[in-house]
Design an enzyme around this catalytic site. Sequence first.
Site, PDB file in Angstrom:
ATOM      1  N   ASN A  62      48.153  28.786  39.167  1.00 33.82           N
ATOM      2  CA  ASN A  62      48.402  29.966  40.009  1.00 33.82           C
ATOM      3  C   ASN A  62      47.310  30.228  41.043  1.00 33.82           C
ATOM      4  OD1 ASN A  62      46.645  30.804  37.999  1.00 33.82           O
ATOM      5  ND2 ASN A  62      47.442  32.883  37.969  1.00 33.82           N
ATOM      6  N   LYS A  94      40.220  19.154  34.177  1.00 37.36           N
ATOM      7  CA  LYS A  94      41.627  18.770  34.106  1.00 37.36           C
ATOM      8  C   LYS A  94      42.437  19.861  34.801  1.00 37.36           C
ATOM      9  CE  LYS A  94      45.253  19.519  31.997  1.00 37.36           C
ATOM     10  NZ  LYS A  94      46.251  19.286  33.057  1.00 37.36           N
ATOM     11  N   GLU A 138      39.812  32.598  30.206  1.00 37.39           N
ATOM     12  CA  GLU A 138      40.401  33.664  31.037  1.00 37.39           C
ATOM     13  C   GLU A 138      41.904  33.552  30.866  1.00 37.39           C
ATOM     14  OE1 GLU A 138      36.800  34.872  33.257  1.00 37.39           O
ATOM     15  OE2 GLU A 138      38.814  35.727  33.250  1.00 37.39           O
ATOM     16  N   CYS A 189      46.685  36.754  37.349  1.00 38.00           N
ATOM     17  CA  CYS A 189      46.257  37.257  36.044  1.00 38.00           C
ATOM     18  C   CYS A 189      45.809  38.711  36.123  1.00 38.00           C
ATOM     19  CB  CYS A 189      45.139  36.382  35.509  1.00 38.00           C
ATOM     20  SG  CYS A 189      43.781  36.217  36.669  1.00 38.00           S
ATOM     21  N   GLU A 195      53.628  39.703  29.066  1.00 38.87           N
ATOM     22  CA  GLU A 195      53.293  39.386  30.453  1.00 38.87           C
ATOM     23  C   GLU A 195      54.510  38.732  31.112  1.00 38.87           C
ATOM     24  OE1 GLU A 195      49.520  37.208  32.484  1.00 38.87           O
ATOM     25  OE2 GLU A 195      50.698  36.000  31.106  1.00 38.87           O
TER      26      GLU A 195
HETATM   27  P1  NAP Z   1      49.136  27.063  30.424  1.00 33.67           P
HETATM   28  O1  NAP Z   1      50.437  26.496  30.015  1.00 33.67           O
HETATM   29  O2  NAP Z   1      48.229  27.560  29.387  1.00 33.67           O
HETATM   30  O3  NAP Z   1      48.459  25.898  31.307  1.00 33.67           O
HETATM   31  C1  NAP Z   1      47.192  26.061  31.877  1.00 33.67           C
HETATM   32  C2  NAP Z   1      46.432  24.745  31.782  1.00 33.67           C
HETATM   33  O4  NAP Z   1      46.294  24.338  30.435  1.00 33.67           O
HETATM   34  C3  NAP Z   1      47.113  23.584  32.500  1.00 33.67           C
HETATM   35  O5  NAP Z   1      46.130  22.764  33.082  1.00 33.67           O
HETATM   36  C4  NAP Z   1      47.802  22.844  31.363  1.00 33.67           C
HETATM   37  O6  NAP Z   1      48.004  21.471  31.624  1.00 33.67           O
HETATM   38  C5  NAP Z   1      46.780  23.010  30.272  1.00 33.67           C
HETATM   39  N1  NAP Z   1      47.322  22.863  28.936  1.00 33.67           N
HETATM   40  C6  NAP Z   1      48.551  23.164  28.471  1.00 33.67           C
HETATM   41  N2  NAP Z   1      48.641  22.888  27.154  1.00 33.67           N
HETATM   42  C7  NAP Z   1      47.440  22.392  26.770  1.00 33.67           C
HETATM   43  C8  NAP Z   1      46.890  21.928  25.534  1.00 33.67           C
HETATM   44  N3  NAP Z   1      47.607  21.924  24.416  1.00 33.67           N
HETATM   45  N4  NAP Z   1      45.626  21.487  25.527  1.00 33.67           N
HETATM   46  C9  NAP Z   1      44.887  21.505  26.643  1.00 33.67           C
HETATM   47  N5  NAP Z   1      45.335  21.936  27.841  1.00 33.67           N
HETATM   48  C10 NAP Z   1      46.596  22.378  27.894  1.00 33.67           C
HETATM   49  O7  NAP Z   1      49.280  28.270  31.414  1.00 33.67           O
HETATM   50  P2  NAP Z   1      50.275  28.454  32.610  1.00 33.67           P
HETATM   51  O8  NAP Z   1      51.525  29.060  32.102  1.00 33.67           O
HETATM   52  O9  NAP Z   1      50.380  27.206  33.363  1.00 33.67           O
HETATM   53  O10 NAP Z   1      49.419  29.505  33.501  1.00 33.67           O
HETATM   54  C11 NAP Z   1      49.740  30.820  33.611  1.00 33.67           C
HETATM   55  C12 NAP Z   1      48.901  31.680  32.677  1.00 33.67           C
HETATM   56  O11 NAP Z   1      47.531  31.625  33.007  1.00 33.67           O
HETATM   57  C13 NAP Z   1      49.272  33.139  32.761  1.00 33.67           C
HETATM   58  O12 NAP Z   1      49.446  33.647  31.470  1.00 33.67           O
HETATM   59  C14 NAP Z   1      48.074  33.814  33.424  1.00 33.67           C
HETATM   60  O13 NAP Z   1      47.864  35.143  33.078  1.00 33.67           O
HETATM   61  C15 NAP Z   1      46.967  32.931  33.008  1.00 33.67           C
HETATM   62  N6  NAP Z   1      45.880  32.982  33.985  1.00 33.67           N
HETATM   63  C16 NAP Z   1      44.778  33.721  33.715  1.00 33.67           C
HETATM   64  C17 NAP Z   1      43.743  33.816  34.642  1.00 33.67           C
HETATM   65  C18 NAP Z   1      42.513  34.625  34.364  1.00 33.67           C
HETATM   66  O14 NAP Z   1      41.557  34.535  35.107  1.00 33.67           O
HETATM   67  N7  NAP Z   1      42.485  35.428  33.327  1.00 33.67           N
HETATM   68  C19 NAP Z   1      43.838  33.140  35.830  1.00 33.67           C
HETATM   69  C20 NAP Z   1      44.959  32.401  36.079  1.00 33.67           C
HETATM   70  C21 NAP Z   1      45.971  32.314  35.136  1.00 33.67           C
HETATM   71  P3  NAP Z   1      49.437  20.940  32.115  1.00 33.67           P
HETATM   72  O15 NAP Z   1      49.674  21.570  33.433  1.00 33.67           O
HETATM   73  O16 NAP Z   1      49.275  19.480  32.205  1.00 33.67           O
HETATM   74  O17 NAP Z   1      50.413  21.382  31.063  1.00 33.67           O
END
Ligand code: NAP
Length: 522
Positions: A155, A178, A251, A285, A383
Amino acid sequence: MTTTLDQLSDLAAEATVCAERPPLVVTSPLNGLTLGAVPAGTPDDVALAGERARRAASQWAAWPVQRRCAVIARYRDLLVTQREELLDLVHAENGKARVAALEEYLDAVLTAGYYAKFAPRHLAPQRRRGALPTLTSTRVAYQPKGVVGIITPWNYPLTLVSSDAVAALAAGNAVILKPDSQTPLTALALLRLARQAGLPRDVFQIVTGAGATLGEPLLDQVDHLMFTGSTATGRVLAEQCGRRLISCAAELGGKNALLVLADAPLQRAVDGAVQACFSNTGQICAGIERVYVHKDVYDAFKVAFVAKAKALRLGTGPGYDVDLGPLINQAQLEKVQAHVADAVAKGAKVLTGGEVRDDIGPLFFEPTVLVGVTDQMKLAREETFGPVVALYQVADDAEAIARANDTDYGLNAAVWSGSLAHGRAVAARLRSGGVNVNEGYAAVWGSTDAPFGGVGASGLGRRHGPEGIREYTEPQTVAAQRLMPAGQPPWLSRETYAVVMTAAVHWLHVTGGQLLGKVMGR
Ligand code: NAP
């Protein structure tokens, strides 16, 4: 960098791989067209990156911090000169409106500039009070962790890659990153800029590929993990870090609340709330998904807020005349639709929006405002991460605060009031890592010198500020003893030592210590 959108394929060459890998194809959420491909990395690639990073880390840590920061400063300058190319790339790869891409670009430039300038100060050894005043000279040094792993989401593909890497690198670590599989090209473009700025090649590496495949192998190579993404993945990774006894910062998600108090400047509150709810198509986020409005201003706020949300412009164009781009993928679109459908089925009312806009592109959803949302509905507590917000009327500050705090999350909050003192007093009662007064999220996020992060299910640790760089260090205490031992001197009996030390410790901690500390300037 000179990477224009038709030269994206050669960015893949920046990724660390030990053999040819199948392609991970990157498509644009704007129209589904292919943008390029990167290697679908394997655990062997992570192991290679780990070996190289481990070798490079000690040399990099031995560079004086000012020399490391000179590289970061050159990298920052390259970010500045490459603005348009980077904004084009983020727009194409993530789909976000240019105005949202600009926001994260500015954060990346600010954070790189901040750490280039202030890292030496934040990492400088600090004098602390020693065991025995004047006789023990105690300092805390901030040593790099070694090799830092960073996993980033889609994002904010530019600033989350850039800003966390910069802080970890300035602190003297090597980094293996990564990126999200949907936005690896932006990450590789930044890596290329860092190398052009003079960063030794193995000090910062990127391995592309599926998180589920590369996550655990990455943890085997690193001394600390910085993760940004969903709370679900954050919990899995924190558990894995725990088993390895390595530190991690995370985060995660949010269900952020905005409070409009009775004395709020109404038009400013409406403008700020619309920005905070719909920026980046709600995929932020720190974005706002719940708005609590005092009953005295509720009707006026609601009318103006809905009108402004309705007027937002959706589009696929690369210019500043677009307010909202598409959602990132089909799964995210379906989640947003499901939250709205669930709420409507259980009695909520849509005041504006609520529809998919496939006339614009396959992943567009209208800015949506709902009322009548109750706890039985998914979007009350989960969320949504899309352009959807619920409005609630509240009787007074106490109710607004209680309802805002009634969540597992705690990343960001916002308070609108005509009086800063009133706004700050309410802010102090909110359980949130950051609270904006008369702003939605940008005041906290843009305060690069202050920590940004969440409590509860929103995560662990902080980015930005002194906290954000020291997170990538191990504090090391070096205490030098002068003249006599800190323990029992040989010329005192144990009995006398016990009496003298008890009295001395008492004196030190009650009054004398403070006095002596002042005299000694520590
Ligand atoms: P996500 O599924 O957790 O993916 C984020 C990252 O983690 C990607 O690089 C993903 O790789 C990797 N990943 C997924 N499964 C993994 C595992 N088992 N082991 C290691 N890495 C793994 O999150 P998303 O849905 O893409 O992102 C949206 C979320 O991020 C929202 O909930 C948002 O609130 C949160 N966010 C928080 C902040 C903050 O600063 N607090 C900032 C931005 C986003 P792949 O793409 O290869 O699956």
